[in-house]
Design an enzyme around this catalytic site. Structure first.
Site, PDB file in Angstrom:
ATOM      1  N   TYR A  36      32.389  76.550  32.359  1.00  0.00           N
ATOM      2  CA  TYR A  36      32.354  76.849  33.783  1.00  0.00           C
ATOM      3  C   TYR A  36      33.741  77.282  34.272  1.00  0.00           C
ATOM      4  O   TYR A  36      34.676  76.485  34.318  1.00  0.00           O
ATOM      5  CB  TYR A  36      31.880  75.642  34.584  1.00  0.00           C
ATOM      6  CG  TYR A  36      30.490  75.171  34.241  1.00  0.00           C
ATOM      7  CD1 TYR A  36      29.508  76.053  33.795  1.00  0.00           C
ATOM      8  CD2 TYR A  36      30.148  73.837  34.374  1.00  0.00           C
ATOM      9  CE1 TYR A  36      28.233  75.613  33.487  1.00  0.00           C
ATOM     10  CE2 TYR A  36      28.872  73.384  34.070  1.00  0.00           C
ATOM     11  CZ  TYR A  36      27.921  74.278  33.630  1.00  0.00           C
ATOM     12  OH  TYR A  36      26.660  73.835  33.324  1.00  0.00           O
ATOM     13  N   HIS A  99      26.425  72.714  24.580  1.00  0.00           N
ATOM     14  CA  HIS A  99      26.092  73.590  25.699  1.00  0.00           C
ATOM     15  C   HIS A  99      25.293  74.804  25.235  1.00  0.00           C
ATOM     16  O   HIS A  99      25.799  75.652  24.503  1.00  0.00           O
ATOM     17  CB  HIS A  99      27.385  74.048  26.377  1.00  0.00           C
ATOM     18  CG  HIS A  99      27.178  74.586  27.759  1.00  0.00           C
ATOM     19  ND1 HIS A  99      28.204  74.767  28.645  1.00  0.00           N
ATOM     20  CD2 HIS A  99      26.055  74.981  28.417  1.00  0.00           C
ATOM     21  CE1 HIS A  99      27.728  75.251  29.783  1.00  0.00           C
ATOM     22  NE2 HIS A  99      26.422  75.401  29.652  1.00  0.00           N
TER      23      HIS A  99
END
Length: 292
Positions: A36, A99
């Site tokens: 992110y 992820h």
């Protein structure tokens, strides 16, 4: 993700203020990732949590480096976790997950990445481990066969798609795992501003999103508010992750807690959504998602 400018740029001070306001409201679960903002979200969150670490459940993810760059090798996962710990200014994570596993080689996920998670757990660097991703069949397959504690699914329990309950919840509950639900606005489709340019949903889904957002505005409300209220009603989910960027956005979400959606408004919106309900898109190396 919002702290990493994934949905529009904010200042460091705004991000830190939002985290502090969340703490003041009793919010204790913070989910982030090295991906992110390409480490920006972790850096900001680490700054915001200085002196507050023991008040929160801190979760991050590894394996995804950039939009098209991944490293699920054992060394990669261990090194990425170490870097996350530094950025988050802590010596342990409560939860560490792989992820978006659909972008990795299945053999490497099973034989390198998940054993690396277990190693980190044994060393006390993380308390609980899991996997995240988009394709529900893949998540179900992995959690049914691997020693994991938690999983995070996104875009599969909200107004546009509710397949999480049928396709993943039974497996999660059978394994007594934790379940995190993300992207209750379908990564921005269920908002007034609409999805970001990179959103992978089919055009028809985005167009319906614009239509229901306009309908809610005519009713004097916001589609995002209805989406949050709807998602929070799911008792099969342990944690619902929201993504406010600022204190004002956080306060708007807080007002919705404990407020069920308006039945008439919900029925009307679901009727509009029905033609595109439960549509998924291919993601990563896993191409077996169902398109209605």
């Amino acid at each position: 993700a919002a702290l990493g400018d994934q949905y529009g740029a904010i200042q460091d001070s705004e991000a830190i203020q939002a985290v502090h306001a969340a703490l003041d409201h009793g919010i204790t679960f913070f989910d982030t990732s090295a991906f992110y903002g390409r480490t920006l979200a972790e850096t900001r969150l680490g700054q915001a949590l200085v002196g507050q670490r023991q008040r929160v459940i801190l979760a991050s993810k590894g394996g995804r480096i950039d939009r098209d760059e991944f490293d699920f090798s054992a060394r990669g996962i261990v090194d990425m976790c170490a870097a996350s710990l530094r950025r988050l200014q802590t010596d342990y994570l409560d939860i560490y997950q792989l992820h978006d596993i659909e972008f990795g080689d299945p053999d490497q996920i099973i034989n390198e990445a998940i054993p690396a998670l277990q190693q980190l757990k044994q060393e006390g660097k993380v308390r609980f481990v899991g996997v995240t991703g988009y394709p529900l069949p893949l998540l179900r397959q992995v959690i049914e066969t691997q020693p994991l504690d938690v999983t995070l699914s996104y875009c599969h329990y909200n107004l546009l798609n509710t397949t999480l309950n049928d396709e993943l919840v039974p497996a999660v509950k059978a394994r007594q795992m934790g379940l995190i639900n993300g992207s209750v606005t379908h990564m921005g489709i269920l908002t007034d501003q609409g999805p970001p340019p990179w959103h992978p949903a089919p055009t028809a889904v985005k167009e319906i999103g614009q239509a229901v957002a306009a309908y809610c505005r005519r009713q004097g409300t916001h589609i995002a508010h209805l989406a949050i209220q709807f998602a929070l009603q799911n008792t099969a989910v342990d944690v619902t992750v929201l993504g406010p960027r600022t204190v004002s956005e956080l306060n708007e979400s807080i007002k919705l807690l404990g407020q069920p959606p308006d039945p008439a408004l919900l029925a009307a919106v679901l009727a509009m959504i029905k033609p595109v309900a439960n549509i998924s898109w291919p993601s990563g190396l896993w191409q077996e998602e169902k398109n209605r």
